[in-house]
Design a protein around this motif. Structure first.
Motif, PDB file in Angstrom:
ATOM      1  N   VAL A 194      40.203  62.449  75.489  1.00 57.63           N
ATOM      2  CA  VAL A 194      41.468  62.707  75.024  1.00 57.63           C
ATOM      3  C   VAL A 194      42.602  61.853  75.958  1.00 57.63           C
ATOM      4  N   LEU A 195      42.259  62.858  77.380  1.00 54.53           N
ATOM      5  CA  LEU A 195      43.616  61.511  78.385  1.00 54.53           C
ATOM      6  C   LEU A 195      43.144  60.397  78.257  1.00 54.53           C
ATOM      7  N   ASP A 196      42.049  60.002  78.463  1.00 52.13           N
ATOM      8  CA  ASP A 196      42.073  58.754  78.961  1.00 52.13           C
ATOM      9  C   ASP A 196      42.695  57.444  77.740  1.00 52.13           C
ATOM     10  N   ARG A 197      42.206  57.976  76.768  1.00 57.95           N
ATOM     11  CA  ARG A 197      42.577  57.282  75.385  1.00 57.95           C
ATOM     12  C   ARG A 197      44.187  57.750  75.298  1.00 57.95           C
ATOM     13  N   GLN A 198      44.761  58.018  75.358  1.00 55.08           N
ATOM     14  CA  GLN A 198      45.969  58.615  75.779  1.00 55.08           C
ATOM     15  C   GLN A 198      47.011  57.253  76.816  1.00 55.08           C
ATOM     16  N   LEU A 199      45.984  57.555  77.721  1.00 56.87           N
ATOM     17  CA  LEU A 199      46.560  56.853  79.023  1.00 56.87           C
ATOM     18  C   LEU A 199      46.969  55.607  79.373  1.00 56.87           C
ATOM     19  N   ALA A 200      45.988  55.123  77.779  1.00 54.50           N
ATOM     20  CA  ALA A 200      45.690  53.209  78.323  1.00 54.50           C
ATOM     21  C   ALA A 200      46.443  53.025  77.455  1.00 54.50           C
ATOM     22  N   ASP A 201      47.538  53.289  76.485  1.00 59.62           N
ATOM     23  CA  ASP A 201      48.535  52.375  76.191  1.00 59.62           C
ATOM     24  C   ASP A 201      49.709  53.130  76.315  1.00 59.62           C
ATOM     25  N   ASN A 202      49.490  53.983  77.363  1.00 55.02           N
ATOM     26  CA  ASN A 202      50.927  54.913  78.350  1.00 55.02           C
ATOM     27  C   ASN A 202      51.089  55.204  80.058  1.00 55.02           C
ATOM     28  N   ALA A 203      52.300  54.937  80.239  1.00 59.55           N
ATOM     29  CA  ALA A 203      52.604  54.702  82.071  1.00 59.55           C
ATOM     30  C   ALA A 203      51.972  56.487  82.194  1.00 59.55           C
ATOM     31  N   TYR A 204      52.997  57.320  81.034  1.00 59.82           N
ATOM     32  CA  TYR A 204      52.571  58.334  81.955  1.00 59.82           C
ATOM     33  C   TYR A 204      51.791  59.625  80.709  1.00 59.82           C
ATOM     34  N   ILE A 205      51.970  60.843  80.413  1.00 58.40           N
ATOM     35  CA  ILE A 205      51.086  61.614  79.725  1.00 58.40           C
ATOM     36  C   ILE A 205      51.785  60.899  78.583  1.00 58.40           C
ATOM     37  N   ALA A 206      53.144  61.297  78.084  1.00 55.20           N
ATOM     38  CA  ALA A 206      54.023  61.627  77.459  1.00 55.20           C
ATOM     39  C   ALA A 206      54.741  59.891  77.261  1.00 55.20           C
ATOM     40  N   GLY A 207      54.462  58.828  77.920  1.00 55.05           N
ATOM     41  CA  GLY A 207      55.130  57.648  77.162  1.00 55.05           C
ATOM     42  C   GLY A 207      55.423  57.316  78.244  1.00 55.05           C
ATOM     43  N   ASP A 208      56.039  56.176  78.109  1.00 54.34           N
ATOM     44  CA  ASP A 208      56.933  55.768  79.608  1.00 54.34           C
ATOM     45  C   ASP A 208      57.746  56.601  81.105  1.00 54.34           C
ATOM     46  N   GLU A 209      57.735  57.219  80.489  1.00 58.91           N
ATOM     47  CA  GLU A 209      58.592  58.995  81.512  1.00 58.91           C
ATOM     48  C   GLU A 209      57.888  60.200  82.166  1.00 58.91           C
ATOM     49  N   TYR A 210      58.181  60.250  83.100  1.00 54.91           N
ATOM     50  CA  TYR A 210      57.260  61.130  83.535  1.00 54.91           C
ATOM     51  C   TYR A 210      58.017  63.069  83.618  1.00 54.91           C
ATOM     52  N   THR A 211      57.513  62.916  83.302  1.00 59.90           N
ATOM     53  CA  THR A 211      58.259  64.589  82.288  1.00 59.90           C
ATOM     54  C   THR A 211      56.846  66.333  82.742  1.00 59.90           C
ATOM     55  N   ILE A 212      57.556  66.755  82.470  1.00 65.40           N
ATOM     56  CA  ILE A 212      57.217  68.237  82.040  1.00 65.40           C
ATOM     57  C   ILE A 212      55.597  67.785  82.101  1.00 65.40           C
ATOM     58  N   ALA A 213      55.479  67.387  80.810  1.00 67.53           N
ATOM     59  CA  ALA A 213      53.687  67.525  80.753  1.00 67.53           C
ATOM     60  C   ALA A 213      52.706  67.031  81.230  1.00 67.53           C
ATOM     61  N   ASP A 214      53.602  65.806  82.516  1.00 67.86           N
ATOM     62  CA  ASP A 214      52.301  65.634  83.373  1.00 67.86           C
ATOM     63  C   ASP A 214      52.506  66.344  84.383  1.00 67.86           C
ATOM     64  N   MET A 215      53.382  67.127  84.689  1.00 68.26           N
ATOM     65  CA  MET A 215      53.591  67.659  85.828  1.00 68.26           C
ATOM     66  C   MET A 215      53.138  69.356  85.205  1.00 68.26           C
ATOM     67  N   ALA A 216      52.166  69.718  84.300  1.00 71.71           N
ATOM     68  CA  ALA A 216      51.616  70.540  83.359  1.00 71.71           C
ATOM     69  C   ALA A 216      50.039  69.855  83.476  1.00 71.71           C
TER      70      ALA A 216
END
Length: 289
Positions: free
Chosen positions: A188-210
């Motif tokens: 799931v994560l690998d597919r999401q990160l195929a088109d996104n720099a960070y987990i939730a898109g193009d910004e580093y967020t608390i989603a990455d930190m979690a």
């Protein structure tokens, strides 16, 4: 299938010695086991935690806030969960669920108790208007992935990690069951990160930190010694993302806070000042872990 197939009794009873590595602290009841007040330091935020993945989420957040110039100074006190510190009366007053991390926010007119790591991340993000978009689709995406982590990590930690690394015996069925789910989550994560720099898109967020302390450390070979078993190298996008997050100085500091295992140079049992990273790691002060 083993000949020792378990048949549940009509009524479950607690066998205190049947819990594997954490048998001494796991129990089916809540509440304090002993009286112990929590210490209070000089800063507005009092964190009581340990350097497990859930604890690292919050210490990374604090260090990222400080690196970004926010007035987020904090005292981090070590809670040794193997010793049952989380069942002290002071800790239970902050978090009735007796799980790290727990935060006391003293920055307002009245103390605010905050527990559950996602709640702490959101509390800090909203207080400082940082690492969480204020509104719109980007905020929703960040919260989607934050709560994905909260719902998914128990399969990795409490499921796979327990049966693969901590259970008193190795059983194929639960290891296979949870390994399959962890690999699905990595996909799931690998597919999401195929088109996104960070987990939730193009910004580093608390989603990455979690997500990073759990799945990032897993693919970096730091969780349960299970990298080869789970073929984590297959998830190339997750590995690249994990390495990118791992290179952040604030993340490197956050990993050290309340850590009481591993390389002594990476253990900072308590954190009360930025200088502690240079002066008070275990290799410097020479105290036993």
């Amino acid at each position: 299938m083993s000949d020792d197939t378990y048949t549940p009794p009509a009524v479950w009873t607690w066998e205190q010695e049947n819990g594997g590595t954490f048998a001494s602290t796991n129990r089916p009841i809540a509440g304090a086991t002993h009286d112990k007040e929590l210490p209070v330091g000089k800063h507005p935020f009092q964190l009581h935690s340990m350097g497990t993945p859930n604890g690292v989420k919050v210490t990374v957040m604090f260090e990222e806030l400080l690196a970004a110039g926010h007035d987020a100074e904090y005292d981090a006190w070590l809670i040794r969960i193997g010793d049952g510190d989380q069942f002290g009366s002071g800790f239970v007053d902050v978090n009735p669920n007796s799980k790290i991390p727990a935060l006391v926010d003293l920055s307002g007119d009245e103390p605010v108790n905050v527990f559950e790591s996602a709640s702490i991340l959101m509390h800090l993000a909203e207080k400082f208007d940082a690492f969480l978009p204020a509104s719109g689709p980007k905020r929703t995406a960040t919260l989607n992935w934050l709560f994905w982590q909260m719902g998914s990590a128990p399969y990795l930690g409490g499921g796979f990690g327990h049966f693969y690394a901590y259970a008193p015996e190795k059983w194929q069925y639960p290891i296979d069951r949870f390994a399959m789910e962890v690999k699905r989550q990595l996909d799931v994560l690998d597919r999401q990160l195929a088109d996104n720099a960070y987990i939730a898109g193009d910004e580093y967020t608390i989603a990455d930190m979690a997500i990073w302390p759990w799945y990032g450390n897993l693919v970096l070979g730091r969780q349960y010694g299970a990298g080869e078993f789970l073929s984590v190298h297959e998830y190339k996008n997750v590995v690249a993302w994990a390495e990118k997050i791992d290179a952040r100085p604030a993340v490197q500091r956050g990993r050290m806070v309340n850590r009481s295992f591993g390389d002594p140079s990476e253990q900072l049992h308590e954190r009360h000042d930025a200088s502690d990273f240079e002066l008070k790691t275990q290799d410097k002060i020479g105290e036993p872990a």
